[in-house]
Design a protein around this motif. Sequence first.
Motif, PDB file in Angstrom:
ATOM      1  N   VAL A 177      50.850  34.045  39.875  1.00  0.00           N
ATOM      2  CA  VAL A 177      49.852  33.285  39.113  1.00  0.00           C
ATOM      3  C   VAL A 177      48.532  33.700  39.362  1.00  0.00           C
ATOM      4  N   VAL A 178      48.068  34.119  40.151  1.00  0.00           N
ATOM      5  CA  VAL A 178      46.624  34.366  40.525  1.00  0.00           C
ATOM      6  C   VAL A 178      46.165  35.655  39.397  1.00  0.00           C
ATOM      7  N   ASP A 179      46.947  36.531  39.360  1.00  0.00           N
ATOM      8  CA  ASP A 179      46.868  37.679  38.449  1.00  0.00           C
ATOM      9  C   ASP A 179      46.667  37.378  36.953  1.00  0.00           C
ATOM     10  N   ALA A 180      47.867  36.330  36.692  1.00  0.00           N
ATOM     11  CA  ALA A 180      47.934  35.823  35.269  1.00  0.00           C
ATOM     12  C   ALA A 180      46.776  34.817  34.921  1.00  0.00           C
ATOM     13  N   ILE A 181      46.294  34.009  35.936  1.00  0.00           N
ATOM     14  CA  ILE A 181      44.990  33.408  35.639  1.00  0.00           C
ATOM     15  C   ILE A 181      43.770  34.081  35.166  1.00  0.00           C
ATOM     16  N   GLN A 182      43.762  35.240  35.965  1.00  0.00           N
ATOM     17  CA  GLN A 182      42.481  36.305  35.724  1.00  0.00           C
ATOM     18  C   GLN A 182      42.488  36.751  34.339  1.00  0.00           C
ATOM     19  N   THR A 183      44.039  37.202  33.860  1.00  0.00           N
ATOM     20  CA  THR A 183      44.136  37.699  32.719  1.00  0.00           C
ATOM     21  C   THR A 183      43.869  36.628  31.543  1.00  0.00           C
ATOM     22  N   PHE A 184      44.311  35.537  31.966  1.00  0.00           N
ATOM     23  CA  PHE A 184      44.087  34.543  30.905  1.00  0.00           C
ATOM     24  C   PHE A 184      42.411  34.202  30.747  1.00  0.00           C
ATOM     25  N   VAL A 185      41.790  34.275  31.583  1.00  0.00           N
ATOM     26  CA  VAL A 185      40.319  34.086  31.715  1.00  0.00           C
ATOM     27  C   VAL A 185      39.679  35.126  31.065  1.00  0.00           C
ATOM     28  N   GLU A 186      39.997  36.443  31.425  1.00  0.00           N
ATOM     29  CA  GLU A 186      39.234  37.487  30.793  1.00  0.00           C
ATOM     30  C   GLU A 186      39.813  37.632  29.144  1.00  0.00           C
ATOM     31  N   ASN A 187      40.910  37.098  28.753  1.00  0.00           N
ATOM     32  CA  ASN A 187      41.136  37.031  27.317  1.00  0.00           C
ATOM     33  C   ASN A 187      40.638  35.989  26.600  1.00  0.00           C
ATOM     34  N   GLU A 188      40.235  34.805  27.305  1.00  0.00           N
ATOM     35  CA  GLU A 188      40.011  33.706  26.653  1.00  0.00           C
ATOM     36  C   GLU A 188      38.636  33.872  25.968  1.00  0.00           C
ATOM     37  N   PRO A 189      38.745  33.764  24.556  1.00  0.00           N
ATOM     38  CA  PRO A 189      37.348  33.782  24.023  1.00  0.00           C
ATOM     39  C   PRO A 189      36.073  33.132  24.403  1.00  0.00           C
ATOM     40  N   SER A 190      36.277  31.829  24.801  1.00  0.00           N
ATOM     41  CA  SER A 190      35.184  30.837  25.304  1.00  0.00           C
ATOM     42  C   SER A 190      34.913  31.413  26.635  1.00  0.00           C
ATOM     43  N   LEU A 191      35.730  32.132  27.383  1.00  0.00           N
ATOM     44  CA  LEU A 191      35.232  32.592  28.671  1.00  0.00           C
ATOM     45  C   LEU A 191      34.768  34.103  28.985  1.00  0.00           C
ATOM     46  N   GLY A 192      35.836  35.019  29.386  1.00  0.00           N
ATOM     47  CA  GLY A 192      35.472  36.285  29.441  1.00  0.00           C
ATOM     48  C   GLY A 192      35.330  36.891  30.969  1.00  0.00           C
TER      49      GLY A 192
END
Length: 219
Positions: free
Chosen positions: A38-53
Amino acid sequence: EEYYQDKNPFQKELPEDLQDITMFQKMIILRCLRPDCVVDAIQTFVENEPSLGKEFIEPPLFDLGKCFEDSSSTMPLVFILSVGVDPAKDVYALGKEKGFEAPERLIDISLGQGQGIKAERAISKAVEDGSWVLLQNCHLCVSWLPRLEKIVQDLNPDTTNKDFRLWLTSMPSSDFPVSVLQNGVKMTNEPPKGLRANLKSTFAGIDEDLFDSSEREDK
């Protein structure tokens, strides 16, 4: 079973009837089947989210100078220690820059059995003459921490030299006074992870004068 056994299940293609789900929904499925990823998945999610990065998952470089600017003579600076990190050298470096060099204007005490009285004397003197006091490893002197809390509570801006600073270091501990944490500037500096983070940390610690002093033509 194939999804469960995969080394990176979050990136694995899901069955056809789940193709249209969002990335967040994919994380929910991952949380149910492979919580270890899950931790790695959250990092991938945040990195690819347009409003985050990516900037939201890369910790900023530690800047002790900015932390110092947020402090005052009655507001201690508290380092929450991480394994492999020694903030004392950063305090010494900042002290040299600000004109507070040991042992004259920076008193460094490693707390332990019998060091409480020595620390109290050092603080009492520094409050008057405007020196800095660095008390290291507060978690090793649990019996003296209530006294430390009282000392910090009694610091009065009208009677405390404006140059005085109290630096504290401690491993995470339930015995550390909550009021000191609430009233102080709290800092933690984890070791950099990865080659890029290590290089950034190294170069951040080199000032312009050192670069300018180089005689290499390709500097």
